[in-house]
Design an enzyme around this catalytic site. Sequence first.
Site, PDB file in Angstrom:
ATOM      1  N   ARG A  10       0.857  -1.177   0.000  1.00 39.14           N
ATOM      2  CA  ARG A  10       0.000   0.000   0.000  1.00 39.14           C
ATOM      3  C   ARG A  10       0.899   1.236   0.000  1.00 39.14           C
ATOM      4  O   ARG A  10       1.969   1.244   0.622  1.00 39.14           O
ATOM      5  CB  ARG A  10      -0.883   0.000   1.252  1.00 39.14           C
ATOM      6  CG  ARG A  10      -1.885   1.133   1.320  1.00 39.14           C
ATOM      7  CD  ARG A  10      -2.650   1.067   2.623  1.00 39.14           C
ATOM      8  NE  ARG A  10      -3.594   2.180   2.750  1.00 39.14           N
ATOM      9  CZ  ARG A  10      -4.252   2.492   3.862  1.00 39.14           C
ATOM     10  NH1 ARG A  10      -4.062   1.750   4.961  1.00 39.14           N
ATOM     11  NH2 ARG A  10      -5.074   3.517   3.889  1.00 39.14           N
ATOM     12  N   HIS A  11       0.485   2.261  -0.716  1.00 41.39           N
ATOM     13  CA  HIS A  11       1.236   3.518  -0.768  1.00 41.39           C
ATOM     14  C   HIS A  11       1.531   4.059   0.634  1.00 41.39           C
ATOM     15  O   HIS A  11       0.879   3.673   1.622  1.00 41.39           O
ATOM     16  CB  HIS A  11       0.436   4.565  -1.556  1.00 41.39           C
ATOM     17  CG  HIS A  11      -0.933   4.810  -0.978  1.00 41.39           C
ATOM     18  ND1 HIS A  11      -1.145   5.639   0.109  1.00 41.39           N
ATOM     19  CD2 HIS A  11      -2.143   4.332  -1.325  1.00 41.39           C
ATOM     20  CE1 HIS A  11      -2.426   5.661   0.412  1.00 41.39           C
ATOM     21  NE2 HIS A  11      -3.062   4.873  -0.448  1.00 41.39           N
ATOM     22  N   ASN A  17      -5.336  10.247   4.007  1.00 43.72           N
ATOM     23  CA  ASN A  17      -5.212   9.482   5.252  1.00 43.72           C
ATOM     24  C   ASN A  17      -4.984  10.411   6.432  1.00 43.72           C
ATOM     25  O   ASN A  17      -5.601  10.268   7.495  1.00 43.72           O
ATOM     26  CB  ASN A  17      -4.044   8.490   5.178  1.00 43.72           C
ATOM     27  CG  ASN A  17      -4.143   7.473   4.072  1.00 43.72           C
ATOM     28  OD1 ASN A  17      -3.151   7.157   3.433  1.00 43.72           O
ATOM     29  ND2 ASN A  17      -5.335   6.957   3.810  1.00 43.72           N
ATOM     30  N   THR A  23     -10.920   8.967   0.418  1.00 45.72           N
ATOM     31  CA  THR A  23     -10.125   9.476  -0.695  1.00 45.72           C
ATOM     32  C   THR A  23     -10.490   8.812  -2.019  1.00 45.72           C
ATOM     33  O   THR A  23     -10.759   9.476  -3.008  1.00 45.72           O
ATOM     34  CB  THR A  23      -8.626   9.300  -0.420  1.00 45.72           C
ATOM     35  OG1 THR A  23      -8.321   9.870   0.865  1.00 45.72           O
ATOM     36  CG2 THR A  23      -7.792  10.017  -1.470  1.00 45.72           C
ATOM     37  N   ARG A  62      -0.391   9.096  -5.411  1.00 53.54           N
ATOM     38  CA  ARG A  62       0.149   8.575  -4.151  1.00 53.54           C
ATOM     39  C   ARG A  62       0.833   7.227  -4.343  1.00 53.54           C
ATOM     40  O   ARG A  62       1.774   6.900  -3.621  1.00 53.54           O
ATOM     41  CB  ARG A  62      -0.936   8.517  -3.070  1.00 53.54           C
ATOM     42  CG  ARG A  62      -2.194   7.725  -3.383  1.00 53.54           C
ATOM     43  CD  ARG A  62      -3.240   8.084  -2.318  1.00 53.54           C
ATOM     44  NE  ARG A  62      -4.464   7.306  -2.386  1.00 53.54           N
ATOM     45  CZ  ARG A  62      -5.526   7.620  -3.130  1.00 53.54           C
ATOM     46  NH1 ARG A  62      -5.493   8.684  -3.913  1.00 53.54           N
ATOM     47  NH2 ARG A  62      -6.625   6.873  -3.086  1.00 53.54           N
ATOM     48  N   GLU A  89      -7.617   2.713  -6.102  1.00 56.83           N
ATOM     49  CA  GLU A  89      -8.376   2.461  -4.878  1.00 56.83           C
ATOM     50  C   GLU A  89      -9.850   2.274  -5.207  1.00 56.83           C
ATOM     51  O   GLU A  89     -10.331   2.667  -6.280  1.00 56.83           O
ATOM     52  CB  GLU A  89      -8.179   3.639  -3.898  1.00 56.83           C
ATOM     53  CG  GLU A  89      -8.956   3.565  -2.590  1.00 56.83           C
ATOM     54  CD  GLU A  89      -8.633   2.333  -1.755  1.00 56.83           C
ATOM     55  OE1 GLU A  89      -9.017   1.220  -2.188  1.00 56.83           O
ATOM     56  OE2 GLU A  89      -8.047   2.472  -0.677  1.00 56.83           O
ATOM     57  N   HIS A  91     -13.580   3.095  -5.503  1.00 56.62           N
ATOM     58  CA  HIS A  91     -14.256   4.380  -5.718  1.00 56.62           C
ATOM     59  C   HIS A  91     -15.344   4.523  -4.658  1.00 56.62           C
ATOM     60  O   HIS A  91     -16.283   3.726  -4.607  1.00 56.62           O
ATOM     61  CB  HIS A  91     -14.854   4.445  -7.123  1.00 56.62           C
ATOM     62  CG  HIS A  91     -15.215   5.834  -7.543  1.00 56.62           C
ATOM     63  ND1 HIS A  91     -16.179   6.582  -6.898  1.00 56.62           N
ATOM     64  CD2 HIS A  91     -14.732   6.624  -8.538  1.00 56.62           C
ATOM     65  CE1 HIS A  91     -16.274   7.769  -7.482  1.00 56.62           C
ATOM     66  NE2 HIS A  91     -15.406   7.815  -8.481  1.00 56.62           N
ATOM     67  N   LYS A 100     -14.349  11.470   7.412  1.00 59.69           N
ATOM     68  CA  LYS A 100     -15.037  10.279   7.922  1.00 59.69           C
ATOM     69  C   LYS A 100     -15.823  10.570   9.205  1.00 59.69           C
ATOM     70  O   LYS A 100     -16.944  10.085   9.376  1.00 59.69           O
ATOM     71  CB  LYS A 100     -14.025   9.159   8.150  1.00 59.69           C
ATOM     72  CG  LYS A 100     -13.428   8.632   6.853  1.00 59.69           C
ATOM     73  CD  LYS A 100     -12.341   7.593   7.095  1.00 59.69           C
ATOM     74  CE  LYS A 100     -11.728   7.140   5.770  1.00 59.69           C
ATOM     75  NZ  LYS A 100     -10.623   6.182   5.968  1.00 59.69           N
ATOM     76  N   ARG A 117     -16.981  -1.190   4.997  1.00 55.64           N
ATOM     77  CA  ARG A 117     -16.484  -2.555   5.090  1.00 55.64           C
ATOM     78  C   ARG A 117     -17.519  -3.630   4.753  1.00 55.64           C
ATOM     79  O   ARG A 117     -17.180  -4.809   4.796  1.00 55.64           O
ATOM     80  CB  ARG A 117     -15.917  -2.799   6.492  1.00 55.64           C
ATOM     81  CG  ARG A 117     -14.671  -1.976   6.800  1.00 55.64           C
ATOM     82  CD  ARG A 117     -13.519  -2.340   5.857  1.00 55.64           C
ATOM     83  NE  ARG A 117     -12.371  -1.480   6.052  1.00 55.64           N
ATOM     84  CZ  ARG A 117     -11.425  -1.704   6.960  1.00 55.64           C
ATOM     85  NH1 ARG A 117     -11.508  -2.749   7.743  1.00 55.64           N
ATOM     86  NH2 ARG A 117     -10.422  -0.868   7.075  1.00 55.64           N
ATOM     87  N   HIS A 184      -3.389   0.172  -3.281  1.00 61.16           N
ATOM     88  CA  HIS A 184      -4.203   0.818  -2.248  1.00 61.16           C
ATOM     89  C   HIS A 184      -4.787  -0.221  -1.295  1.00 61.16           C
ATOM     90  O   HIS A 184      -4.788  -1.421  -1.590  1.00 61.16           O
ATOM     91  CB  HIS A 184      -5.331   1.612  -2.901  1.00 61.16           C
ATOM     92  CG  HIS A 184      -4.856   2.628  -3.884  1.00 61.16           C
ATOM     93  ND1 HIS A 184      -4.653   3.950  -3.556  1.00 61.16           N
ATOM     94  CD2 HIS A 184      -4.526   2.511  -5.196  1.00 61.16           C
ATOM     95  CE1 HIS A 184      -4.223   4.609  -4.622  1.00 61.16           C
ATOM     96  NE2 HIS A 184      -4.124   3.765  -5.634  1.00 61.16           N
TER      97      HIS A 184
END
Length: 239
Positions: A10-11, A17, A23, A62, A89, A91, A100, A117, A184
């Site tokens: 992951r970046h 973040n 994002t 990123r 990542e 969408h 958030k 999730r 991502h």
Amino acid sequence: MAETRLVLMRHGQSLGNEANLFTGWNDLDLSASGHEEARKAGKLMREHGFLFDAAHCSMLKRTIHTLHHCLDELNQAWLPEYRSWRLNERHYGALQGLNKDDTIARYGREQVQQWRRGFDVTPPEVTLDSPHYPGNDPRYASIPVSDLPRAESLATTMKRVLPYWQDTLLPSLRQGQSLLVITHGTVMRALIGHLNGLDPEDARTLEIPTGTPLVYESDETGTPRHAHSLDSSDVRIHS
């Protein structure tokens, strides 16, 4: 390095973040910490003697900037680079760009957690005139409109990602190439879930740290079989 290896990462931490934003495909850069994470990851791979044949990342800066930091530290800036929207990542639809915590205050924690999730739960879609709709971004002009998402669940993200695995990454591994793939969090969940045969519940709950190389060793056919993190971060995967 004689073995064929796949490194997924992951970046580094992004500005999104850092600001606790949804994002998604919003093209935010790395934070100061993210730049440092990327350099440290590259240095760590160099210290372990990693040599790659090619590098892959998403269309978002990123991952591109994380990849370049890693290649600079590896002294492998000459490697062929491949970028694909299929490694973008998830969408997040109309949630993209929103904080958030503010979104939880508006819609409730349970609803936001489902959007984040739930395996097959899709957030509200962006409108066609939104700057967050990929069809309004010139970098995706060659992608069929029918393929461009307006919002994605983990399930639909997996359907987008897995053709790149099957058609591009796996054939290269089976030809004996070692690959570095910078992507991502949700894409990592999709790939790890597929490679490790996880059920959707396990895949959706994986916690993926930023800037941490996850190394898959390949068997004699080039198929990745065993994974370990290159540092002490726990990615909580099944062997």
